[in-house]
Design an enzyme around this catalytic site. Sequence first.
Site, short mmCIF file in Angstrom:
data_model
loop_
_atom_site.label_atom_id
_atom_site.label_comp_id
_atom_site.label_asym_id
_atom_site.label_seq_id
_atom_site.Cartn_x
_atom_site.Cartn_y
_atom_site.Cartn_z
CG LEU A 227 8.71 -3.43 -1.49
CD1 LEU A 227 7.81 -2.51 -2.59
CD2 LEU A 227 10.14 -3.19 -1.95
CE LYS B 140 14.45 0.02 5.30
NZ LYS B 140 13.68 -1.01 4.37
CD GLU C 96 18.70 8.34 5.70
OE1 GLU C 96 18.72 8.27 7.05
OE2 GLU C 96 18.99 9.12 5.05
NE ARG D 6 9.24 9.75 -0.64
CZ ARG D 6 9.87 9.19 0.10
NH1 ARG D 6 9.53 8.06 0.74
NH2 ARG D 6 11.26 9.22 0.40
CE1 TYR E 105 13.63 2.99 7.22
CE2 TYR E 105 15.52 4.52 6.44
CZ TYR E 105 14.47 3.61 6.33
OH TYR E 105 14.42 3.32 4.89
CB THR F 217 17.61 2.69 2.67
OG1 THR F 217 17.93 3.98 2.82
CG2 THR F 217 17.67 2.20 4.08
CB THR G 54 -0.95 -0.07 1.21
OG1 THR G 54 -0.02 0.01 2.33
CG2 THR G 54 -1.95 -1.07 1.27
N GLY G 55 2.24 1.02 0.19
CA GLY G 55 3.21 2.31 0.30
C GLY G 55 3.29 2.58 -1.35
CD GLN G 56 7.26 6.84 -3.86
OE1 GLN G 56 7.09 8.15 -3.86
NE2 GLN G 56 8.37 6.46 -3.41
CG ASP G 57 9.17 2.40 -3.07
OD1 ASP G 57 8.87 3.50 -3.38
OD2 ASP G 57 10.18 2.04 -2.58
CB ALA H 299 10.34 -0.50 6.14
N1 GDD Z 1 10.87 15.15 5.97
C1 GDD Z 1 11.33 16.56 6.02
N2 GDD Z 1 10.68 17.43 6.54
N3 GDD Z 1 12.79 16.52 5.87
C2 GDD Z 1 13.19 17.81 5.98
C3 GDD Z 1 12.50 18.91 6.17
C4 GDD Z 1 11.22 18.64 6.68
O1 GDD Z 1 10.34 19.42 6.83
N4 GDD Z 1 13.25 19.80 6.08
C5 GDD Z 1 14.45 19.49 5.57
N5 GDD Z 1 14.23 18.18 5.55
C6 GDD Z 1 15.66 17.31 5.20
C7 GDD Z 1 15.86 16.21 6.16
O2 GDD Z 1 16.55 16.76 7.27
C8 GDD Z 1 16.67 15.32 5.28
O3 GDD Z 1 18.05 16.03 5.51
C9 GDD Z 1 16.07 15.52 3.92
O4 GDD Z 1 15.27 16.85 4.00
C10 GDD Z 1 15.44 14.50 3.25
O5 GDD Z 1 14.32 14.11 4.19
P1 GDD Z 1 13.04 12.92 3.90
O6 GDD Z 1 12.48 13.35 2.69
O7 GDD Z 1 12.38 12.64 5.08
O8 GDD Z 1 13.96 11.47 3.49
P2 GDD Z 1 15.34 10.69 4.18
O9 GDD Z 1 16.40 11.18 3.24
O10 GDD Z 1 15.29 11.26 5.68
O11 GDD Z 1 14.85 9.25 3.91
C11 GDD Z 1 14.05 8.74 2.89
O12 GDD Z 1 14.96 8.36 2.06
C12 GDD Z 1 15.83 7.28 2.37
C13 GDD Z 1 16.38 6.72 1.12
O13 GDD Z 1 17.73 7.31 1.11
C14 GDD Z 1 13.00 7.88 3.28
O14 GDD Z 1 12.16 7.62 2.18
C15 GDD Z 1 13.64 6.76 3.64
O15 GDD Z 1 12.90 5.51 4.46
C16 GDD Z 1 14.57 6.34 2.73
O16 GDD Z 1 15.34 4.96 3.13
#
Ligand code: GDD
Length: 374
Positions: free
Chosen positions: A109, A192, A166, A223, A188, A164, A41-44, A111
């Site tokens: 997928l 992973k 991450e 998303r 997280y 990921t 049910t998620g994006q991917d 998590a």
């Molecule tokens: N969510 C969010 N909200 N992120 C913010 C914001 C905000 O208001 N402002 C700045 N950011 C910055 C976060 O600090 C981070 O450095 C970057 O935007 C990306 O945040 P996310 O979109 O929440 O993604 P993520 O990189 O932490 O993790 C996603 O990508 C991974 C793959 O590398 C997730 O989908 C993970 O589940 C996935 O593994």
Amino acid sequence: MPFRPTRKPACPGRAGICKLPRRSISTEAPLTRRALITGITGQDGSYLAEHLVDMGYEVFGLVRGQANPRVRHLRQRLGEVRLIRGDLLDQGSLIAAVERVQPDEVYNLAAISYVPMSWQQAELTGEVTGLGVLRVLEAIRVCSGISASRSPGSGQIRFYQASTSEMFGQVDESPQNERTPFHPRSPYGVAKVYGHFLTQNYRESYGMYAVSGIMFNHESPRRGAEFVTRKVSLGVAQIKLGYERQLRLGNLTASRDWGFAGDYVRAMQLMLTQDTPADYVIGTGVTHSVEKLVDTAFRAAGLEWHDHVVTDAAFIRPAEVDRLCADPSKARDELGWEPKIGFEELVAMMVDADFELLSAAGDSGAEEYTTDSW
Ligand code: GDD
């Protein structure tokens, strides 16, 4: 020769499987592959299910909970998919799901994937995102009769784990490839890493076809609103329509390698069709800062971001991943995989989609897509 699994006879109407209405019904059961997707049910999950259905797979999705509201969206989008109840926290339900579906391929997928939540619910994240991988692998192992003294046969179930970028976390080298050391920065990321090494370990211990895709950030109009790309595209649409004046964000200097989720699910399927199981980095090889993302999204709507974006310490993480950039050359050379959609096109696609969504939903509908995350 690439792998071509043979099909077991289809077994419709087995107990526990909730069959959704079909978009187009194929009455003959051809020798198609059968896939079981957790996190459908998620994006991917939704993009992968569509991709596999288009390729002629029979697709089953694991759904948890009694009245999971996301199931309705999935029903509307993909009638062909059959749903089966189960939970990554419940070993027995996973064994039952694998036994009933008898898949050729399992894609894990599911998590808890929102990084900030993993500090708030660290134990649950470890249970679902980390130990959940163990439970899915065990379900496959048990149902296949594999043990330390009994290797899988030729018709074995192939397993894909959603790893990921991450896991790289605080990096010492850029871009990151399959040999880059891990230094995760959140509960997280740590969970992973466990799932990633466990997948490798089951491959090495039992000879299972178990692989991980080390996916960099991948986005789309589907998303969740808590992730930064969608938060920004929704925020831009709300401001453009006059519903909001401000968008509050955290760290604007972090950089990510953002690609289109629809491109990335192709790589997942390709990884399960190789002669030899292996892990692959999947990304675009291009990185942008959050500030660049914001600028691109606001400009796509004819707006100036400085007039609207406010940085808010409430969105700063306890430990940040500053910069990620993929080296996807192994995937390109061995899988023939390349992304089709670039950064600017992706951001424009998301802004356009949210503008249309909120225009149709009106002011009250906009509240459903709140950007007040974390
Ligand atoms: N969510 C969010 N909200 N992120 C913010 C914001 C905000 O208001 N402002 C700045 N950011 C910055 C976060 O600090 C981070 O450095 C970057 O935007 C990306 O945040 P996310 O979109 O929440 O993604 P993520 O990189 O932490 O993790 C996603 O990508 C991974 C793959 O590398 C997730 O989908 C993970 O589940 C996935 O593994």
